[in-house]
Design a protein around this motif. Structure first.
Motif, PDB file in Angstrom:
ATOM      1  N   LYS A   7       0.825  -1.199   0.000  1.00  0.00           N
ATOM      2  CA  LYS A   7       0.000   0.000   0.000  1.00  0.00           C
ATOM      3  C   LYS A   7       0.868   1.261   0.000  1.00  0.00           C
ATOM      4  N   THR A   8       1.866   1.204   0.869  1.00  0.00           N
ATOM      5  CA  THR A   8       2.766   2.346   0.983  1.00  0.00           C
ATOM      6  C   THR A   8       3.450   2.616  -0.347  1.00  0.00           C
ATOM      7  N   ALA A   9       3.833   1.530  -1.007  1.00  0.00           N
ATOM      8  CA  ALA A   9       4.553   1.676  -2.263  1.00  0.00           C
ATOM      9  C   ALA A   9       3.654   2.327  -3.322  1.00  0.00           C
ATOM     10  N   GLN A  10       2.319   1.972  -3.260  1.00  0.00           N
ATOM     11  CA  GLN A  10       1.405   2.530  -4.252  1.00  0.00           C
ATOM     12  C   GLN A  10       1.203   4.031  -4.030  1.00  0.00           C
ATOM     13  N   ARG A  11       1.169   4.380  -2.748  1.00  0.00           N
ATOM     14  CA  ARG A  11       0.950   5.802  -2.454  1.00  0.00           C
ATOM     15  C   ARG A  11       2.152   6.646  -2.855  1.00  0.00           C
ATOM     16  N   ARG A  12       3.307   6.009  -2.679  1.00  0.00           N
ATOM     17  CA  ARG A  12       4.509   6.783  -3.025  1.00  0.00           C
ATOM     18  C   ARG A  12       5.201   6.060  -4.184  1.00  0.00           C
ATOM     19  N   PRO A  13       4.902   6.454  -5.412  1.00  0.00           N
ATOM     20  CA  PRO A  13       5.409   5.733  -6.578  1.00  0.00           C
ATOM     21  C   PRO A  13       6.933   5.773  -6.668  1.00  0.00           C
ATOM     22  N   LYS A  14       7.561   6.830  -6.191  1.00  0.00           N
ATOM     23  CA  LYS A  14       9.019   6.890  -6.309  1.00  0.00           C
ATOM     24  C   LYS A  14       9.661   7.020  -4.923  1.00  0.00           C
ATOM     25  N   PRO A  15       9.622   5.876  -4.200  1.00  0.00           N
ATOM     26  CA  PRO A  15      10.201   5.965  -2.863  1.00  0.00           C
ATOM     27  C   PRO A  15      11.715   6.074  -2.952  1.00  0.00           C
ATOM     28  N   LYS A  16      12.246   6.579  -1.876  1.00  0.00           N
ATOM     29  CA  LYS A  16      13.698   6.665  -1.777  1.00  0.00           C
ATOM     30  C   LYS A  16      14.247   5.239  -1.764  1.00  0.00           C
ATOM     31  N   ARG A  17      15.215   4.946  -2.572  1.00  0.00           N
ATOM     32  CA  ARG A  17      15.751   3.577  -2.646  1.00  0.00           C
ATOM     33  C   ARG A  17      16.504   3.214  -1.366  1.00  0.00           C
ATOM     34  N   ASN A  18      16.019   2.156  -0.703  1.00  0.00           N
ATOM     35  CA  ASN A  18      16.834   1.593   0.378  1.00  0.00           C
ATOM     36  C   ASN A  18      16.567   0.095   0.476  1.00  0.00           C
ATOM     37  N   GLU A  19      17.176  -0.583   1.435  1.00  0.00           N
ATOM     38  CA  GLU A  19      17.114  -2.053   1.545  1.00  0.00           C
ATOM     39  C   GLU A  19      15.692  -2.574   1.679  1.00  0.00           C
ATOM     40  N   LEU A  20      14.805  -1.788   2.308  1.00  0.00           N
ATOM     41  CA  LEU A  20      13.465  -2.293   2.572  1.00  0.00           C
ATOM     42  C   LEU A  20      12.512  -2.080   1.418  1.00  0.00           C
ATOM     43  N   THR A  21      12.732  -1.084   0.570  1.00  0.00           N
ATOM     44  CA  THR A  21      11.739  -0.745  -0.445  1.00  0.00           C
ATOM     45  C   THR A  21      12.105  -1.183  -1.846  1.00  0.00           C
ATOM     46  N   ARG A  22      13.370  -1.497  -2.084  1.00  0.00           N
ATOM     47  CA  ARG A  22      13.706  -1.825  -3.468  1.00  0.00           C
ATOM     48  C   ARG A  22      13.127  -3.182  -3.850  1.00  0.00           C
ATOM     49  N   LYS A  23      12.769  -3.349  -5.146  1.00  0.00           N
ATOM     50  CA  LYS A  23      12.058  -4.548  -5.587  1.00  0.00           C
ATOM     51  C   LYS A  23      13.000  -5.672  -5.989  1.00  0.00           C
ATOM     52  N   THR A  24      14.161  -5.361  -6.583  1.00  0.00           N
ATOM     53  CA  THR A  24      15.063  -6.435  -7.034  1.00  0.00           C
ATOM     54  C   THR A  24      15.703  -7.113  -5.820  1.00  0.00           C
ATOM     55  N   PRO A  25      15.894  -8.426  -5.933  1.00  0.00           N
ATOM     56  CA  PRO A  25      16.522  -9.135  -4.800  1.00  0.00           C
ATOM     57  C   PRO A  25      17.916  -8.571  -4.547  1.00  0.00           C
ATOM     58  N   PRO A  26      18.342  -8.590  -3.292  1.00  0.00           N
ATOM     59  CA  PRO A  26      19.670  -8.059  -2.954  1.00  0.00           C
ATOM     60  C   PRO A  26      20.774  -9.037  -3.351  1.00  0.00           C
ATOM     61  N   TRP A  27      21.101  -9.083  -4.636  1.00  0.00           N
ATOM     62  CA  TRP A  27      22.041 -10.099  -5.145  1.00  0.00           C
ATOM     63  C   TRP A  27      23.399 -10.070  -4.440  1.00  0.00           C
ATOM     64  N   GLY A  28      23.850  -8.856  -4.170  1.00  0.00           N
ATOM     65  CA  GLY A  28      25.149  -8.748  -3.501  1.00  0.00           C
ATOM     66  C   GLY A  28      25.168  -9.528  -2.204  1.00  0.00           C
ATOM     67  N   GLY A  29      24.149  -9.281  -1.390  1.00  0.00           N
ATOM     68  CA  GLY A  29      24.074  -9.970  -0.098  1.00  0.00           C
ATOM     69  C   GLY A  29      23.918 -11.469  -0.256  1.00  0.00           C
ATOM     70  N   ILE A  30      23.063 -11.868  -1.225  1.00  0.00           N
ATOM     71  CA  ILE A  30      22.833 -13.309  -1.425  1.00  0.00           C
ATOM     72  C   ILE A  30      24.126 -14.018  -1.797  1.00  0.00           C
ATOM     73  N   ILE A  31      24.846 -13.423  -2.763  1.00  0.00           N
ATOM     74  CA  ILE A  31      26.108 -14.053  -3.191  1.00  0.00           C
ATOM     75  C   ILE A  31      27.119 -14.079  -2.053  1.00  0.00           C
ATOM     76  N   PHE A  32      27.177 -12.951  -1.333  1.00  0.00           N
ATOM     77  CA  PHE A  32      28.133 -12.838  -0.233  1.00  0.00           C
ATOM     78  C   PHE A  32      27.923 -13.933   0.810  1.00  0.00           C
ATOM     79  N   PHE A  33      26.637 -14.075   1.266  1.00  0.00           N
ATOM     80  CA  PHE A  33      26.392 -15.041   2.335  1.00  0.00           C
ATOM     81  C   PHE A  33      26.445 -16.476   1.821  1.00  0.00           C
ATOM     82  N   THR A  34      26.131 -16.663   0.527  1.00  0.00           N
ATOM     83  CA  THR A  34      26.282 -18.003  -0.035  1.00  0.00           C
ATOM     84  C   THR A  34      27.749 -18.426   0.016  1.00  0.00           C
TER      85      THR A  34
END
Lengths: 217, 200
Positions: free
Chosen positions: B4-31
């Motif tokens: 809902k929040t995302a719909q209200r604010r179409p261009k949210p400030k990019r951070n770890e909680l709101t971005r849509k793409t998976p955090p590949w860096g973190g996934i690769i790192f911890f793998t």
């Protein structure tokens, strides 16, 4: 999501410091696991291929040869000093073989390493060559010569072989002293260094008394 | 709620909680960290593994073997024998290579002392024989000899334990030696492999 979690959630871009902390934590966990897991599997025992087990195996074979040579000279000499020295070596070293055997049993470590002796000393200053023989061991030909000699000839040959044998034994015992913290191993290895060194001195004197018989050894 | 929040604010400030793409860096790192952890712990566990006697494929075992000394010839049920009554003199087994067949009654006494007796059928390829000689010469409490009519190219025998192999290069040679040289089956622990019979 609770208020507490929302409050602690980041509001700005992720700080690179977080990754460093996470990486550090992960490494600590890996290290702790690598340290703990062998103990879970093996209790508080040295590894089957570690320096303690390697020393116990190799020194057992080394001692067994000393016992064999001491028996040989006792069968071939009437000299009381030689016979007493041989008796001392036989009883001491055979009993030490028993102690090291009990270690290996207790550690559930094999009594044999078909990959060859001295691997536990390899990679530290190149003392041991993989698959090589142990320091100070007599060759089959030398043993054969001793077991066919008599009297004085057997005594001098025995002294020459056993001085070399003890020197090798001392170097092996010293090597394990710098590679282990196990109290039972430290104690026995120290007693070997001191005991065999003093026997080397004794045998060197006995050898000098016989020098005229067999110059050059 | 976040949708809902995302719909209200179409261009949210990019951070770890709101971005849509998976955090590949973190996934690769911890793998990677995970794989390193598994490898390190696995290696440590493998290093610490106790001697495994049950895992030798094809191992034949027998129990309640008699241990009397006798000067007489003994008829053993297997060839080579795995134990039983024997001569009072043991065959020397201090990593000793014999080129001739041994007297069973002496060899069995060596098994009682904790030795492993490696036997081969004559005609074993020279390369395989060299391999066995090399192994025996560097392993105390072993001996090697031919047995003319044994039914496998290579046989390893300890007191009450036997393993028949087709090839001297088999990994089980090493496994058997590690398990049974002066192993828990030894009826007389601490007994010598020298001071006995020196010739076949």
């Amino acid at each position: 999501m609770t208020e507490a979690e929302s409050a602690s959630a980041p509001t700005g871009p992720a700080r690179p410091g977080r990754w460093a902390v996470a990486a550090l934590l992960a490494l600590v966990l890996v290290a702790a696991g690598a340290f703990t897991v062998p103990r879970l599997f093996n209790g508080d025992r040295p590894a089957p291929d570690g320096p303690e087990a390697g020393f116990a195996r190799d020194m057992s074979a080394h001692h067994a040869q000393a016992v064999r040579m001491a028996f040989a000279v006792r069968d071939r000499s009437d000299d009381e000093k030689i016979r007493t020295l041989a008796y001392d070596i036989i009883t001491t070293q055979q009993s030490q073989i028993g102690m090291m055997s009990a270690w290996l049993d207790g550690w559930r470590a094999p009594h044999a390493d078909p990959a060859g002796p001295m691997r536990w000393m390899g990679g530290h200053g190149g003392h041991g060559a993989p698959g090589g023989t142990m320091p100070g061991m007599a060759t089959r030909e030398q043993l054969d010569e001793l077991e066919h000699a008599q009297g004085r000839a057997a005594e001098t040959l025995f002294l020459d072989l056993m001085i070399t044998h003890h020197r090798g034994g001392v170097s092996m015992a010293r090597a394990v002293l710098s590679r282990t913290g196990r109290p039972e191993v430290l104690r026995l290895a120290r007693s070997m260094v001191e005991g065999q060194q003093s026997e080397i001195d004794l045998m060197t004197r006995m050898r000098a008394e016989r020098n005229a018989d067999r110059p050059g050894g | 709620m976040s949708k809902k929040t995302a719909q209200r604010r179409p261009k949210p400030k990019r951070n770890e909680l709101t971005r849509k793409t998976p955090p590949w860096g973190g996934i690769i790192f911890f793998t990677c960290i995970g794989l390193i952890a598994v490898a390190a712990i696995g290696y440590a566990a493998w290093q610490a593994r106790p001697v495994d006697t049950a895992g030798i494929d094809g191992l034949v075992e027998t129990e309640n073997l008699s241990r009397n000394h006798t000067p007489a010839a003994v008829s053993y049920p297997t060839n080579p024998p795995m134990g039983g009554d024997h001569d009072s003199q043991w065959q020397n087994c201090d990593g000793r290579v014999y080129d001739q067949a041994l007297r069973n009654e002496n060899a069995v006494h060596s098994l009682e002392h904790g030795a492993v007796w490696i036997t081969y059928r004559p005609g074993l390829p020279a390369g395989q024989l060299d391999q066995l000689r090399d192994t025996v010469e560097k392993t105390d409490y072993t001996m090697l000899s031919p047995v003319p009519n044994q039914d496998s190219p290579v046989t390893l025998t300890a007191w009450g334990k036997q393993l028949k192999l087709q090839d001297a290069g088999d990994q089980r040679v090493s496994d058997f030696l590690r398990a049974f040289v002066k192993g828990p089956q030894t009826p007389e622990p601490g007994a010598a492999c020298t001071g006995g019979k020196a010739t076949p």
